[in-house]
Design a protein around this motif. Structure first.
Motif, mmCIF file in Angstrom:
data_model
loop_
_atom_site.group_PDB
_atom_site.id
_atom_site.type_symbol
_atom_site.label_atom_id
_atom_site.label_comp_id
_atom_site.label_asym_id
_atom_site.label_seq_id
_atom_site.Cartn_x
_atom_site.Cartn_y
_atom_site.Cartn_z
ATOM 1 N N ILE A 17 0.871 -1.048 0.028
ATOM 2 C CA ILE A 17 0.143 -0.001 0.221
ATOM 3 C C ILE A 17 0.901 1.274 0.078
ATOM 4 O O ILE A 17 1.805 1.471 0.614
ATOM 5 N N GLY A 18 0.644 2.165 -1.044
ATOM 6 C CA GLY A 18 1.386 3.369 -0.923
ATOM 7 C C GLY A 18 0.385 4.286 -0.495
ATOM 8 O O GLY A 18 -0.808 4.382 -0.908
ATOM 9 N N ILE A 19 0.764 5.394 0.311
ATOM 10 C CA ILE A 19 -0.172 6.471 0.612
ATOM 11 C C ILE A 19 -0.193 7.779 -0.390
ATOM 12 O O ILE A 19 0.882 8.310 -0.576
ATOM 13 N N LEU A 20 -1.348 8.038 -0.944
ATOM 14 C CA LEU A 20 -1.233 9.244 -1.743
ATOM 15 C C LEU A 20 -1.524 10.539 -0.997
ATOM 16 O O LEU A 20 -1.055 11.496 -1.365
ATOM 17 N N ASP A 21 -2.720 10.378 -0.036
ATOM 18 C CA ASP A 21 -2.900 11.476 0.650
ATOM 19 C C ASP A 21 -3.515 11.166 2.020
ATOM 20 O O ASP A 21 -3.969 10.131 2.201
ATOM 21 N N ILE A 22 -3.432 12.001 3.127
ATOM 22 C CA ILE A 22 -4.092 11.706 4.314
ATOM 23 C C ILE A 22 -4.813 13.173 4.675
ATOM 24 O O ILE A 22 -4.277 13.966 4.798
ATOM 25 N N TYR A 23 -6.216 12.982 5.031
ATOM 26 C CA TYR A 23 -6.793 14.080 5.466
ATOM 27 C C TYR A 23 -7.402 13.639 6.895
ATOM 28 O O TYR A 23 -7.891 12.686 7.167
ATOM 29 N N THR A 24 -7.010 14.710 7.610
ATOM 30 C CA THR A 24 -7.203 14.699 9.272
ATOM 31 C C THR A 24 -8.398 15.568 9.548
ATOM 32 O O THR A 24 -8.620 16.533 8.858
ATOM 33 N N SER A 25 -8.960 15.237 10.634
ATOM 34 C CA SER A 25 -9.841 16.090 11.384
ATOM 35 C C SER A 25 -9.759 16.540 12.682
ATOM 36 O O SER A 25 -8.805 16.035 13.245
ATOM 37 N N VAL A 26 -10.729 17.060 13.391
ATOM 38 C CA VAL A 26 -10.588 17.424 14.762
ATOM 39 C C VAL A 26 -11.212 16.235 15.707
ATOM 40 O O VAL A 26 -11.171 16.231 16.788
ATOM 41 N N THR A 27 -11.563 15.132 14.925
ATOM 42 C CA THR A 27 -12.116 13.997 15.522
ATOM 43 C C THR A 27 -11.063 13.132 15.575
ATOM 44 O O THR A 27 -9.679 13.589 15.268
ATOM 45 N N LYS A 28 -11.217 11.855 15.955
ATOM 46 C CA LYS A 28 -10.276 10.696 15.783
ATOM 47 C C LYS A 28 -10.314 9.735 14.684
ATOM 48 O O LYS A 28 -9.919 8.841 14.813
ATOM 49 N N THR A 29 -10.936 10.409 13.658
ATOM 50 C CA THR A 29 -11.023 9.772 12.276
ATOM 51 C C THR A 29 -10.286 10.389 11.214
ATOM 52 O O THR A 29 -10.330 11.763 11.369
ATOM 53 N N CYS A 30 -9.603 9.812 10.368
ATOM 54 C CA CYS A 30 -8.987 10.491 9.282
ATOM 55 C C CYS A 30 -9.481 9.438 7.821
ATOM 56 O O CYS A 30 -9.856 8.465 7.975
ATOM 57 N N VAL A 31 -9.049 10.239 6.799
ATOM 58 C CA VAL A 31 -9.257 9.530 5.564
ATOM 59 C C VAL A 31 -7.990 9.394 4.957
ATOM 60 O O VAL A 31 -7.049 10.369 4.840
ATOM 61 N N ALA A 32 -7.861 8.327 4.395
ATOM 62 C CA ALA A 32 -6.378 7.928 3.640
ATOM 63 C C ALA A 32 -6.816 7.444 2.237
ATOM 64 O O ALA A 32 -7.519 6.557 1.918
ATOM 65 N N ASN A 33 -5.996 8.384 1.256
ATOM 66 C CA ASN A 33 -6.386 8.065 -0.091
ATOM 67 C C ASN A 33 -5.141 7.257 -0.377
ATOM 68 O O ASN A 33 -3.931 7.545 -0.198
ATOM 69 N N ILE A 34 -5.260 5.926 -0.869
ATOM 70 C CA ILE A 34 -3.894 4.939 -0.953
ATOM 71 C C ILE A 34 -3.917 4.129 -2.342
ATOM 72 O O ILE A 34 -5.009 4.346 -2.811
ATOM 73 N N LEU A 35 -3.014 3.744 -2.630
ATOM 74 C CA LEU A 35 -2.920 3.034 -3.763
ATOM 75 C C LEU A 35 -2.436 1.673 -3.415
ATOM 76 O O LEU A 35 -1.459 1.438 -2.848
ATOM 77 N N VAL A 36 -3.307 0.924 -3.774
ATOM 78 C CA VAL A 36 -3.198 -0.737 -3.195
ATOM 79 C C VAL A 36 -2.424 -1.243 -4.538
ATOM 80 O O VAL A 36 -3.260 -1.602 -5.449
ATOM 81 N N VAL A 37 -1.141 -1.783 -4.489
ATOM 82 C CA VAL A 37 -0.457 -2.400 -5.495
ATOM 83 C C VAL A 37 -0.585 -3.822 -5.465
ATOM 84 O O VAL A 37 0.123 -4.453 -4.520
ATOM 85 N N VAL A 38 -1.460 -4.534 -6.129
ATOM 86 C CA VAL A 38 -1.741 -5.936 -6.045
ATOM 87 C C VAL A 38 -0.481 -6.635 -6.557
ATOM 88 O O VAL A 38 0.050 -7.699 -5.902
ATOM 89 N N ASP A 39 -0.102 -6.296 -7.877
ATOM 90 C CA ASP A 39 0.815 -6.942 -8.405
ATOM 91 C C ASP A 39 1.680 -6.051 -9.443
ATOM 92 O O ASP A 39 1.171 -5.065 -9.543
#
Length: 136
Positions: free
Chosen positions: A91-113
């Protein structure tokens, strides 16, 4: 006495400041970006025990091939089955978006093969200790 009290207070403030600047949970704030980066670093190591340690005891994970939980052992076993089925997966991380809560969103690239890569959005909820409660 005043100097002793002041010295102890100063030591406590210094320790709290260091913990907070490092994203420590003891200051009431979590560094969600750092926690998420660490999570995917461990995920890419394909280490079942290490991934279990990053999940809260009561934890769930939902992905494209199923749902794993309700414990961190179940989640780790589920993730391990992905690694067993697709040994090259990373898994490669493209972007991480955080908030004032304990939740975040991660746009990732899953390299299967070498021929298959998927852009995926993960929503990660952390507990007060910085452990993953849910990942969808």
């Amino acid at each position: 006495r005043a100097w002793l009290f002041f010295g102890l207070l100063l030591s406590w403030v210094h320790a709290e400041t260091e913990s907070c600047s490092a994203g420590g949970a003891s200051c009431g704030q979590l560094d969600l970006k750092a926690l998420t980066e660490k999570y995917f670093e461990v995920w890419n190591s394909h280490d079942r025990d290490a991934i279990r340690a990053l999940h809260a005891q009561s934890s769930v994970l939902k992905d494209w091939n199923g749902e794993h939980g309700p414990t961190n052992v179940d989640v780790a076993n589920g993730i391990s089955s992905i690694w067993d089925a697709v040994p090259e997966i990373k898994i490669g991380i493209l972007d991480i978006y955080t908030s004032v809560t304990k939740t975040c969103v991660a746009n990732i690239l899953v390299v299967v093969d070498s021929k298959t890569a998927l852009k995926v959005v993960d929503v990660i909820e952390y507990d007060d200790k910085g452990l993953v409660k849910s990942l969808n």
